[in-house]
Design a protein around this motif. Sequence first.
Motif, PDB file in Angstrom:
ATOM      1  N   TYR A   1       0.944  -1.136  -0.204  1.00 40.48           N
ATOM      2  CA  TYR A   1       0.181   0.201   0.002  1.00 40.48           C
ATOM      3  C   TYR A   1       0.874   1.191  -0.057  1.00 40.48           C
ATOM      4  CZ  TYR A   1      -2.708   3.838   1.685  1.00 40.48           C
ATOM      5  OH  TYR A   1      -3.171   5.285   2.008  1.00 40.48           O
ATOM      6  N   GLU A   2       1.583   1.049   0.785  1.00 41.21           N
ATOM      7  CA  GLU A   2       2.651   2.503   1.007  1.00 41.21           C
ATOM      8  C   GLU A   2       3.624   2.546  -0.121  1.00 41.21           C
ATOM      9  OE1 GLU A   2       3.903   6.074   2.863  1.00 41.21           O
ATOM     10  OE2 GLU A   2       2.340   4.906   2.925  1.00 41.21           O
ATOM     11  N   ALA A   3       4.032   1.573  -0.725  1.00 44.44           N
ATOM     12  CA  ALA A   3       4.737   1.546  -2.170  1.00 44.44           C
ATOM     13  C   ALA A   3       4.089   2.412  -2.984  1.00 44.44           C
ATOM     14  CB  ALA A   3       5.207   0.323  -2.221  1.00 44.44           C
TER      15      ALA A   3
ATOM     16  N   GLY B   1      -7.333   3.428   0.026  1.00 48.25           N
ATOM     17  CA  GLY B   1      -6.531   4.069  -0.978  1.00 48.25           C
ATOM     18  C   GLY B   1      -7.466   4.413  -2.309  1.00 48.25           C
ATOM     19  N   ALA B   2      -8.845   4.399  -2.180  1.00 47.73           N
ATOM     20  CA  ALA B   2      -9.556   4.658  -3.352  1.00 47.73           C
ATOM     21  C   ALA B   2      -9.454   6.280  -3.596  1.00 47.73           C
ATOM     22  CB  ALA B   2     -11.191   4.424  -2.950  1.00 47.73           C
TER      23      ALA B   2
ATOM     24  N   ASP C   1       4.557   0.811  -9.127  1.00 50.79           N
ATOM     25  CA  ASP C   1       3.539  -0.355  -9.460  1.00 50.79           C
ATOM     26  C   ASP C   1       3.943  -1.318  -8.248  1.00 50.79           C
ATOM     27  OD1 ASP C   1       2.162   1.386 -11.340  1.00 50.79           O
ATOM     28  OD2 ASP C   1       3.664   0.347 -12.843  1.00 50.79           O
ATOM     29  N   VAL C   2       2.734  -2.063  -7.996  1.00 56.08           N
ATOM     30  CA  VAL C   2       3.183  -2.914  -6.836  1.00 56.08           C
ATOM     31  C   VAL C   2       2.425  -4.292  -7.140  1.00 56.08           C
ATOM     32  CG1 VAL C   2       3.506  -1.494  -4.999  1.00 56.08           C
ATOM     33  CG2 VAL C   2       1.144  -2.279  -5.255  1.00 56.08           C
ATOM     34  N   LEU C   3       3.010  -5.387  -6.811  1.00 62.37           N
ATOM     35  CA  LEU C   3       2.262  -6.599  -6.766  1.00 62.37           C
ATOM     36  C   LEU C   3       2.281  -7.105  -5.353  1.00 62.37           C
ATOM     37  CD1 LEU C   3       1.493  -9.493  -8.187  1.00 62.37           C
ATOM     38  CD2 LEU C   3       3.827  -9.931  -8.183  1.00 62.37           C
TER      39      LEU C   3
ATOM     40  N   VAL D   1      -4.068   6.095  -3.189  1.00 67.89           N
ATOM     41  CA  VAL D   1      -2.652   5.373  -3.798  1.00 67.89           C
ATOM     42  C   VAL D   1      -2.337   6.100  -5.051  1.00 67.89           C
ATOM     43  CG1 VAL D   1      -2.751   3.345  -2.461  1.00 67.89           C
ATOM     44  CG2 VAL D   1      -3.623   3.469  -4.731  1.00 67.89           C
ATOM     45  N   GLY D   2      -1.062   6.195  -5.598  1.00 63.74           N
ATOM     46  CA  GLY D   2      -0.695   6.553  -7.013  1.00 63.74           C
ATOM     47  C   GLY D   2      -0.416   5.545  -7.906  1.00 63.74           C
ATOM     48  N   GLY D   3       0.358   4.449  -7.454  1.00 62.50           N
ATOM     49  CA  GLY D   3       0.728   3.407  -8.549  1.00 62.50           C
ATOM     50  C   GLY D   3      -0.436   2.519  -8.663  1.00 62.50           C
TER      51      GLY D   3
END
Length: 978
Positions: free
Chosen positions: A217-219, A247-248, A225-227, A570-572
């Motif tokens: 989430y923080e990444a 994060g919406a 971009d996260v997995l 969130v951004g990514g």
Amino acid sequence: MTLTANEASEVVPFSLRDEPSLIEKAWPTAKISAETQKERKAVQGQTLTGLGSYWKGRKPLILTRACVLATLLPATDDLERDVEIFEKLMGMSDETFGRRFEGGPTAFAKLFPEHAYEVADDTGRWNWRDDLDPRERQKRIARAFMDMPYAQRLAHVKRPEELAERDLLSGIWQEVNDHLGTSARTIAELVEQLGIMRFGRRPLLADTFSGSGSIPYEAARVGCDVLASDLNPVACMLSWASFNIVGASPERHRQIEREMQDIADRVDRKISDLGIEHDEKGNRAKLYLYCIETKCPRTGWMVPLSPTWMISKKRNTIARLVPDHANKRYDIDILTGVTDAEVKASETGTLQKGRMLHPMLDDDLGISIKEIRGDFRTDSGVNGNRLRPWQQNDVSPRPEDIFQERLYAIQWMDAEDIKNGKANPRNWFASVTPDDLSRESAANDYAAQNLEKWRREGCAPDMEIETGQETARLLRERGWTHWHQLFCARQLIAGALVLQNGQKSPETRALLARYINWNSKLCHYGTGAARESTAQTFYNQALNTFPNYGVRSYGFARSFLDGVPGNAPVGGNAQIKNASAKDVVAKVDMYITDPPYADAVQYDEITEFFIAWLRKNSPAPFNEWIWDSRRNLAIKGEGQSFKVAMIDAYRAMTEHMADNGIQIVQFTHQDAKTWSDMAQIFWGAGLQVVQDWYVSTETMTELKKGGYVQGTHMIVLKKRQGALSGYTDEIVHEIRDEVERQIKDMIGLNDQMDAARGENIFNDADLQMAGYAAALRVLTAYTKIDGNDMTREALRPRKKGEKTLVDELTEFAVQTANEFLVPEGLERELWLDFNGSERFYLKMMDIEEAGEAKLDQFQNFAKAFRVGDYDEMMASNSPNGAKLKTGTKLGKTSMAEGVPFGRDSIVRLTLRAIWRVGKEDEVEDVLEELRDLIPDYVRKRDVLVQLCTYMASKRGESEPEEASAARILGTAIQTERI
């Protein structure tokens, strides 16, 4: 977010590909630790805890942010400037505190009276000066904070994430871009540009043990971009909720709030129609208090069991047992406004230390609950008891069951206040009436009649409880065999109605998990001085049964559903996979993982509590996941099978990582042998350790006292390059050289920062951990040692008690590092002559002088100096205020021969001599004793003088009388005639 063509032209893809990251060279862990602690202390105010605090391993968000930024930022030839830029981006630089200060002019004047008139006027009350614009005022406030130690500042300011980024980072971007060659105006833009410069794209970060989802989430919030993946579907749900609820986008978040309000209203109307929460006057129940009840085997009386009958201290409300001799049972009267003496008497209930006591039992010892249950052990070693295992359709106990469940008090909310929309309606506790019992019976009947239908619809648990380390007690202590039996009828009705009305909503399911965590028969009711409270089920990561518990009414508990957690977009981009850690498929640039090493929390078992409710008819994307805990596949525990599973997982991650990628493993463990195990895991995975930082991540509570780990090692790894071979005698020298280089570099940078800014970025724990890091860095660079293939060696089972080559080399590295941890005021040559216990005592004196020491510091240094038992040196083992015994407290104790801190220890003898001088023994008699006890006294006089001077300086403020005695003794030794 995607870069524009102009922005993209500002950065050169792969220009940082081969440059070391800042986290490989320098990281201000003291500040990061302090910020981490501040976030922890926010408790329910933390960004993600609103989704549910039942997953206890959640790491602070600011720690992930620090890892991501320090991994992307380059380490240049000017490390001091690199750290400054990092701190600006983290909101940790000095100038930021003018913006982070959360008080008004009065608070500032009280905190900094000498600076008050620089920013405020006193006209009977303090007001900000109107001749200063806000920026100038913030600059002056920041200057005032510069005189305060960093950790102390944080008590008076907001957390960085509580400020809008544009406010927190105002005015820094020119400096940042000039230093980095970027053109960013936000953290997300900077992350993308640095990702392109290092990896050729916006960085892709993965966490394959995502747990509660805090790391991915923080990444994503900072722009990666996260997995996120996890074998446990509840972990996946929490990760999904962190992105899609907290994060919406603001618009979607408002929509979720409206949807949850509508669902909660529909459920509320149905429960009101059922008539199970309102009395005839329209008052609504807030809380139901239950206890178990059982027949006393000696008297034949039915006895309600509770460790206390005190209900509310602030209201002086108690439950009083009234014998009903005709029916051999007790009525329970609820009394309010009783005397303090009556409250005190009520604190002792009918269940004390596992034994039943009651007025009709003429036995002060009481009767053991084990006897009442009929506990037994067979000849073959199987444990059991006489409790009837509940059947699949049981919602409440049968009349013949040993333990009954009794409603004994209700807290009511005033009808008129509810009608008028009062946020906190008047409320009171009352005895249970026949009408209340009728409503209770109606709720039980309704749940029993509808349970099978709800199960078919996927709206109620239908899972049997599989026995395990955590779950076995449910059958043993209550006879429960199915998960729905952990919920009373009222809770089952509310949960089923929520799922019926939100069947297609994943948000509803995520928030239902939070709801049931606070609404089960495992929610303990307790009282404090000022309030009554009902705890959450997983207040301590276990499935605890209680003899008394609180059940919230739906009218009181609905806020767990429609109280949607706050919005922090969130951004990514994010992908969530329900998969094992070894099932990585994408090529990843960075991994940050918090693996379950030697984890005592049985998440696979305890999350079945939620899985039982959520596994059927799941909406997308939950329907893509396997709603089973898959206990046999979960990586947990320790030993050979665990090590092999970890190697498989980390090898897969390494194979799916960019060649210049970085992994950060968050490692929280105290056991020294685990460092050797971790080295073997990294060997087997093809990884090389490049750095290790120690961050204090945990706050202490009553639940965490004792040996609870308070810090986290951030182990930084890269792919191992080449196939290096070597021999032990060569590697020993290499390790020593690497430790010395590492620590000298760190001390040198500390000196630079101290000269430039009056602060250090590394503390003793960092220098100590440099030994581990240096050893692992050297060792994991080799594929063969003494002709042994270390990758194959990593998979070899460790024999019980075996001390491997890796163990020995790691210990050697730590001892080498400890040679550099010389406290200020002692010479290094003298330091090297002391044994481990002496070093431990002297080092902890140095740390105590700086302020209250934490227990984990004592634990870390005891481990480092190989001090097995230091209890005799300790005056306090308080987690946040551990303290050594002074010379006075030690007195003449602990003077045994042949022990490291006994009569053969010059440090211990010095403390004894100081004690004697302090109690006004003749100084000449004290010197004579030292001459008798120290064989080479004449040669040791300089050592004694140096120790006296050191101890006087360290105890000057905390123990002035002892410091004075140390100075007297030192002068006497220095001036005596031999």
